[in-house]
Design a protein around this motif. Structure first.
Motif, PDB file in Angstrom:
ATOM      1  N   GLY A  19      68.994 -14.880 -18.591  1.00  0.00           N
ATOM      2  CA  GLY A  19      69.545 -15.121 -17.258  1.00  0.00           C
ATOM      3  C   GLY A  19      68.792 -14.416 -16.142  1.00  0.00           C
ATOM      4  O   GLY A  19      69.166 -14.523 -14.975  1.00  0.00           O
ATOM      5  N   SER A  20      67.724 -13.692 -16.464  1.00  0.00           N
ATOM      6  CA  SER A  20      66.950 -12.984 -15.446  1.00  0.00           C
ATOM      7  C   SER A  20      66.187 -13.967 -14.564  1.00  0.00           C
ATOM      8  O   SER A  20      65.859 -15.075 -14.977  1.00  0.00           O
ATOM      9  CB  SER A  20      65.947 -12.022 -16.086  1.00  0.00           C
ATOM     10  N   THR A  21      65.893 -13.554 -13.349  1.00  0.00           N
ATOM     11  CA  THR A  21      65.129 -14.362 -12.408  1.00  0.00           C
ATOM     12  C   THR A  21      63.894 -13.582 -11.977  1.00  0.00           C
ATOM     13  O   THR A  21      63.994 -12.411 -11.608  1.00  0.00           O
ATOM     14  CB  THR A  21      65.978 -14.697 -11.158  1.00  0.00           C
ATOM     15  N   PHE A  22      62.743 -14.241 -12.038  1.00  0.00           N
ATOM     16  CA  PHE A  22      61.489 -13.651 -11.577  1.00  0.00           C
ATOM     17  C   PHE A  22      60.959 -14.558 -10.476  1.00  0.00           C
ATOM     18  O   PHE A  22      60.682 -15.730 -10.720  1.00  0.00           O
ATOM     19  CB  PHE A  22      60.474 -13.565 -12.721  1.00  0.00           C
ATOM     20  N   THR A  23      60.831 -14.050  -9.261  1.00  0.00           N
ATOM     21  CA  THR A  23      60.389 -14.849  -8.121  1.00  0.00           C
ATOM     22  C   THR A  23      59.244 -14.141  -7.415  1.00  0.00           C
ATOM     23  O   THR A  23      59.329 -12.940  -7.136  1.00  0.00           O
ATOM     24  CB  THR A  23      61.557 -15.053  -7.125  1.00  0.00           C
TER      25      THR A  23
END
Length: 128
Positions: A19-23
Motif C-alpha cells: 500500500g506504499s506510494t512512491f512519487t
C-alpha cells in the motif's frame, strides 16, 4: 511515515510496505532483492537498462513508462499489463508470461527467448 528530501540510503529489510506510494522519487542504483510486487500500479517509470531477476510482478500494471533495454530473467509477469510503454531492446528470459498483455508499446529490438518480437508478430500476421 513520510520520507522527504532524504539523501541517505534507506534500508528496508524483512518489511511489508504493502500500500506504499512512491512519487517523484530518484532510485538510481537502488537494489531490490527477494521483492514481491504483485498487483503493483507502476506509472510513468523509467527503468532503462535495468536488470530485473526473480521478481514477482504478477498482475502488475505498467502504464506510460520507459523500459528500454530492461533484462527480465525468471520474472513472474503472469497477468501483467504493459500499456503505452517503451519496451525497445527489452529481453525476457525464463519468465512466466501467461496472460500478460502488451498494447500500444514500442517493441523495437525487444526479444523473448532470443527471438525478436517484431519477427514473431510478422510471422503471426503472415499465417493469419
Amino acid at each position: 511515515m513520510e520520507v522527504t528530501d532524504k539523501f541517505e540510503p534507506i534500508i528496508a529489510k524483512d518489511s511489508d510496505l504493502s500500500g506504499s506510494t512512491f512519487t517523484r522519487c530518484m532510485l538510481k542504483d537502488a537494489r531490490f532483492a527477494d521483492v514481491a510486487m504483485p498487483s503493483a500500479d507502476i506509472q510513468n517509470i523509467n527503468l532503462s537498462d535495468a536488470a530485473i531477476r526473480e521478481m514477482n510482478l504478477s498482475r502488475a500494471s505498467f502504464t506510460e513508462g520507459m523500459l528500454p533495454g530492461v533484462r527480465f530473467t525468471a520474472v513472474n509477469l503472469s497477468g501483467a499489463m504493459f500499456d503505452d510503454v517503451n519496451l525497445a531492446g527489452t529481453t525476457i528470459r525464463g519468465a512466466d508470461l501467461r496472460g500478460m498483455q502488451i498494447s500500444g508499446c514500442k517493441l523495437d529490438r525487444m526479444r523473448i527467448d532470443g527471438i525478436l518480437v517484431s519477427d514473431l508478430l510478422a510471422a503471426f500476421r503472415k499465417s493469419a
